[in-house]
Scaffold this motif. Sequence first.
Motif, short mmCIF file in Angstrom:
data_model
loop_
_atom_site.label_atom_id
_atom_site.label_comp_id
_atom_site.label_asym_id
_atom_site.label_seq_id
_atom_site.Cartn_x
_atom_site.Cartn_y
_atom_site.Cartn_z
N GLY A 54 -2.80 14.77 -20.44
CA GLY A 54 -4.12 15.05 -21.02
C GLY A 54 -5.00 13.94 -20.49
N LEU A 55 -4.71 13.19 -19.82
CA LEU A 55 -5.74 12.08 -19.25
C LEU A 55 -6.32 12.51 -17.94
N TRP A 56 -7.29 13.43 -18.03
CA TRP A 56 -7.74 14.10 -16.72
C TRP A 56 -8.56 13.12 -15.93
N PHE A 57 -9.24 12.29 -16.71
CA PHE A 57 -9.91 11.45 -15.84
C PHE A 57 -9.29 10.26 -15.01
N SER A 58 -8.07 10.03 -15.59
CA SER A 58 -7.14 9.00 -15.13
C SER A 58 -6.45 9.66 -13.80
N ALA A 59 -6.23 11.04 -14.23
CA ALA A 59 -5.59 11.86 -13.06
C ALA A 59 -6.54 11.71 -11.73
N LEU A 60 -7.85 12.03 -11.95
CA LEU A 60 -8.93 11.83 -10.81
C LEU A 60 -8.81 10.73 -10.31
N VAL A 61 -8.87 9.52 -11.04
CA VAL A 61 -8.70 8.19 -10.33
C VAL A 61 -7.78 7.95 -9.60
N TYR A 62 -6.60 8.40 -10.06
CA TYR A 62 -5.39 8.23 -9.17
C TYR A 62 -5.61 9.08 -7.78
N GLY A 63 -6.23 10.27 -7.76
CA GLY A 63 -6.71 10.80 -6.66
C GLY A 63 -7.66 10.05 -5.78
N VAL A 64 -8.29 9.33 -6.19
CA VAL A 64 -9.25 8.58 -5.50
C VAL A 64 -8.60 7.24 -4.82
N PHE A 65 -7.78 7.11 -5.81
CA PHE A 65 -6.70 5.49 -5.26
C PHE A 65 -6.18 6.00 -4.06
N ALA A 66 -5.60 7.49 -4.08
CA ALA A 66 -4.77 7.68 -2.76
C ALA A 66 -5.94 7.50 -1.52
N VAL A 67 -6.98 7.91 -1.45
CA VAL A 67 -8.05 7.88 -0.47
C VAL A 67 -7.98 6.27 -0.20
N TRP A 119 0.73 -1.05 0.12
CA TRP A 119 -0.05 -0.13 0.06
C TRP A 119 0.82 1.26 -0.27
N LEU A 120 1.99 1.09 0.59
CA LEU A 120 2.95 2.52 0.75
C LEU A 120 3.45 2.80 -0.71
N VAL A 121 3.67 1.61 -1.31
CA VAL A 121 4.32 1.47 -2.69
C VAL A 121 3.45 2.41 -3.59
N TRP A 122 2.06 1.93 -3.42
CA TRP A 122 0.99 2.61 -4.00
C TRP A 122 0.83 3.94 -4.08
N LEU A 123 1.13 4.38 -2.65
CA LEU A 123 1.11 6.02 -2.58
C LEU A 123 2.14 6.74 -3.12
N VAL A 124 3.42 6.07 -3.46
CA VAL A 124 4.34 6.66 -4.13
C VAL A 124 4.05 6.77 -5.44
N VAL A 125 3.28 5.66 -5.98
CA VAL A 125 2.98 5.77 -7.37
C VAL A 125 1.83 6.72 -7.75
N ASP A 126 0.81 6.89 -6.71
CA ASP A 126 -0.29 7.89 -7.03
C ASP A 126 0.34 9.44 -6.90
N ALA A 127 1.38 9.61 -6.19
CA ALA A 127 1.77 10.85 -5.96
C ALA A 127 2.71 11.24 -7.32
#
Length: 210
Positions: free
Chosen positions: A172-185, A154-162
């Motif tokens: 230009g992949l705005w939806f993917s960026a939003l999903v990455y933000g949700v991932f962090a939560v 899970w900690l590795v995933w936090l780094v990937v999200d950041a």
Amino acid sequence: MHVLLEHGFSLLGQKVSWAEFIGQVGALVVVFFAQRRSIITWPVQLASVALLFVVYTSAQLGGLASRQVVIAAITVYGWWAWTRRRDPAFGVVVRKGTPRERLAVAAAFVVGTVAFALVLDALDASWAPWPDAAIFIGTVLAFALQGLGLVEFWLVWLVVDAIGVPLQIQSGLWFSALVYGVFAVLVVRGWIDWNREAKRSAVAAAATAR
């Protein structure tokens, strides 16, 4: 697959293909099931990576596209590994990594990122080789650790999200960026749940050893 890539909808003035939408939503579902240590996470992951491979290839992000292939291979392993480590009462057994394992993961992330970034740059396979490589290596490590049942994934995933959020926006992949933000939560919640389960497993193992 081509139809899903060419068609979609607009979100905040940006085009979102159905391939990107379904692939990223599938990735969110994967995290949801992983948090609950459900084996369903692995077949859903296979479907998600197939779609995202097409999305990232079209966006000329060689690292992100290549990682989908590696993730697919690790997913098959994780699926197999979890079927062998299921407790009849509590599901998949998880644990915290040892100091040596944590050091090995950190070293693998740094060395792997440098090596793969140089490869991407040499092949001109990505316009952002360093963050692209870091996400690739981080994702591979995260899924490998998840397959082993180590909480630290899970900690590795936090780094990937950041790293992933700004890269997705620049691509230009705005939806993917939003999903990455949700991932962090979801990742923070998963980290808490898996830590709790790791402590329970450690106590149970200690009691059995007496």
